[in-house]
Design an enzyme around this catalytic site. Structure first.
Site, PDB file in Angstrom:
ATOM      1  N   LYS A  80      -0.659  -4.317  -3.002  1.00  0.00           N
ATOM      2  CA  LYS A  80      -1.945  -3.825  -2.504  1.00  0.00           C
ATOM      3  C   LYS A  80      -2.129  -2.394  -3.012  1.00  0.00           C
ATOM      4  CE  LYS A  80      -5.163  -2.279   0.529  1.00  0.00           C
ATOM      5  NZ  LYS A  80      -5.703  -0.906   0.614  1.00  0.00           N
ATOM      6  N   SER A 109       0.814  -1.211   0.000  1.00  0.00           N
ATOM      7  CA  SER A 109       0.000   0.000   0.000  1.00  0.00           C
ATOM      8  C   SER A 109       0.851   1.267   0.000  1.00  0.00           C
ATOM      9  CB  SER A 109      -0.960  -0.047   1.194  1.00  0.00           C
ATOM     10  OG  SER A 109      -1.930   0.955   1.109  1.00  0.00           O
ATOM     11  N   ASP A 138       9.827   5.357 -10.496  1.00  0.00           N
ATOM     12  CA  ASP A 138       9.353   5.872 -11.788  1.00  0.00           C
ATOM     13  C   ASP A 138       9.890   7.255 -12.104  1.00  0.00           C
ATOM     14  OD1 ASP A 138       8.016   3.527 -12.060  1.00  0.00           O
ATOM     15  OD2 ASP A 138       6.001   4.393 -12.153  1.00  0.00           O
TER      16      ASP A 138
END
Length: 531
Positions: A324, A299, A310
């Site tokens: 998750k 999460s 990224d």
């Protein structure tokens, strides 16, 4: 009033209603169909309950039936949409926000078995030796696995007054027998930052165990202290961090990313796409950054790792995270109970969905995770096989990253699959190891504190001699009526390491415990080699 006027007024009313609906962008026909569907479902539920109450062989609890029906409906949607009673919701919130009395674990009921998702740092369970991934099979000699236990029932069994004890038996991955533990309940004060210290002359280390209400302030204090000590490189350890508040994760990312850089976005069938960008000037936007994750990082932890990866802001080291990536909205019902209903998916800046596939059902979803953690002999980096993993995405600088749920690290560190004998596993994982170390620390407290005047001094200079290893083996054998336990050199070094870490924790808490553990943590050690 004559009939023609009534018909005209009705016509005007429905015409205005339709125009108003179109003005709001609502498809009137779909809305009517949805309402009709809800009414039909409601009538069907009422009809079933009527027949149960008037024809069933025994008396029934309607509230319990309805709650189980709600739970079953949500389980059919996805693994993370959940229902909680008002009391359950209050207790779950305490874990993130405040202090409470209990044993200090976060748990999920997975495949009708209580799995420990996290232990509160410094809490009774961690001190007793309970670990993330342990499955609780018995509580006070009563079986709690595969019996349909609810969250509320778990809390009733584990929570209790400070000073009282609870006996649990757990199943640990890689160990075939149940391990018994006696845990003394205490006041649980939740802290997010386990430790922050200079692990090397220019390298700082911060471990965050959850993203809660105090995480950002704790992290900022730790970060500022390390910067003042000359930190140029930061290792942020999110291993075992199961998540928490989205806002806390966003603010942590804000300290690493430059203003305007995308942190994540969310998309859902009934929600507008929402993007979250870095805002104000961060405390550590230019220094070297390494994020550590493992199969228990989930999460909010995955949001941080994905944003750093990224945006090519740093290096992610470890093993593929849990996966998750569903956004839940808390919906309070009329009786105070709540739905945590999934409304959207998290996507990293490159477009990857964090959520692992659950197409085969909730049970298969968690079975896959347990198998991946408990049985996989090698989690080395390999070419993607799954259809979703074949999806390739590009980072800000054009590096290729893969989908498939979770975050695949830039540097993958295989799961340690060192083979130990069953007798040694029982010896190492026994609660008697905790007891032995506590007895030793208590009986020799003054001498130890005099010899090792700080945590740093203890970590650098304390040595566990072979005689203490044998003392513990004798202690274990006497308590269990066992004889002639023999361990090899590799097992001896593993036991030596844990004896030192546990004694260090008794004397200097996390300030000694984690630096000792990190000396042999393969993910931490690999991170220190990143150039």
């Amino acid at each position: 009033m004559n009939q023609s006027i009534i018909k005209l007024l009705k016509y005007l009313f429905y015409s205005l209603l339709l125009i108003f609906a179109l003005y709001l962008g609502i498809n009137y026909r779909n809305l009517a169909n949805q309402k009709h569907y809800v009414v039909n479902v409601s009538n069907k539920l009422e009809e079933v309950l009527y027949h149960i109450n008037t024809k069933y062989v025994d008396t029934v609890n309607n509230n319990q039936l309805m709650e189980r029906a709600i739970t079953s409906m949500l389980e059919s949607l996805d693994p993370h949409s959940t229902y909680s009673t008002a009391e359950e919701n209050k207790k779950q919130q305490e874990v993130l926000d405040g202090a409470f009395e209990g044993i200090g674990i976060q748990f999920n009921i997975i495949n009708d078995t209580i799995m420990v998702i996290n232990t509160t740092s410094g809490g009774p369970s961690e001190k007793a030796g309970i670990r993330t991934g342990d499955r609780i099979i018995e509580v006070n000699s009563e079986k709690v696995a595969k019996v349909g236990i609810t969250n509320e029932e778990v809390l009733k069994k584990l929570r209790g007054k400070k000073g009282t004890t609870v006996q649990i038996s757990i199943l640990r991955p890689g160990i075939s027998t149940l391990l018994p533990y006696t845990i003394t309940r205490d006041v649980i004060e939740t802290h997010s930052v386990d430790i922050a210290y200079m692990i090397q002359p220019k390298t700082g280390y911060i471990k965050i165990n959850q993203f809660g209400g105090t995480t950002v302030s704790e992290f900022e204090t730790a970060l500022e202290n390390l910067i003042q000590k000359g930190m140029k490189k930061l290792i942020l350890d999110l291993q075992g961090n199961s998540g928490g508040y989205l806002e806390a994760a966003l603010q942590i990312c804000d300290h690493f990313l430059k203003r305007g850089e995308l942190i994540l976005y969310t998309e859902g069938e009934h929600t507008e796409t929402e993007k979250f960008h870095a805002t104000s000037k961060g405390l550590f936007e230019d220094g070297e950054l390494i994020i550590l994750i493992d199969e228990f990082s989930a999460s909010a932890s995955e949001i941080v790792a994905g944003a750093v990866q990224d945006n090519d802001r740093g290096t992610v080291v470890g093993r593929r995270s849990f996966g998750k990536g569903l956004v839940q909205r808390l919906i309070t019902l009329s009786d105070g109970s709540t739905l945590r209903l999934t409304i959207a998916r998290y996507h990293t800046p490159s477009g990857r969905s964090i959520q692992r596939s659950y197409k085969k059902g909730v049970e298969a979803y968690y079975d896959d995770f347990i198998k991946r953690y408990g049985e996989n002999s090698s989690l080395e980096e390999k070419a993607p096989q799954d259809e979703e993993e074949l999806l390739q995405y590009k980072t800000k600088k054009g590096r290729t990253v893969y989908g498939g749920g979770g975050i695949l690290p830039d540097i993958v560190v295989p799961l340690d699959t060192t083979t130990f004998s069953e007798s040694f596993k029982a010896l190492l994982n026994s609660s008697l190891l905790i007891e032995f170390c506590l007895n030793y620390s208590t009986n020799n407290h003054r001498e130890l504190k005099s010899r090792y005047r700080s945590a740093i001094h203890f970590v650098k200079n304390m040595r566990i001699h072979d005689s203490m290893i044998q003392d513990y083996i004798n202690f274990y054998q006497n308590k269990n009526n066992k004889k002639d336990i023999i361990i090899n050199n590799k097992e001896k070094e593993e036991l030596r390491h844990w004896l030192k870490a546990l004694i260090g924790r008794n004397l200097y808490q996390n300030e000694a415990f984690y630096p000792i553990l990190n000396e042999k943590d393969p993910i931490v050690q690999r991170a220190l080699k990143v150039k």
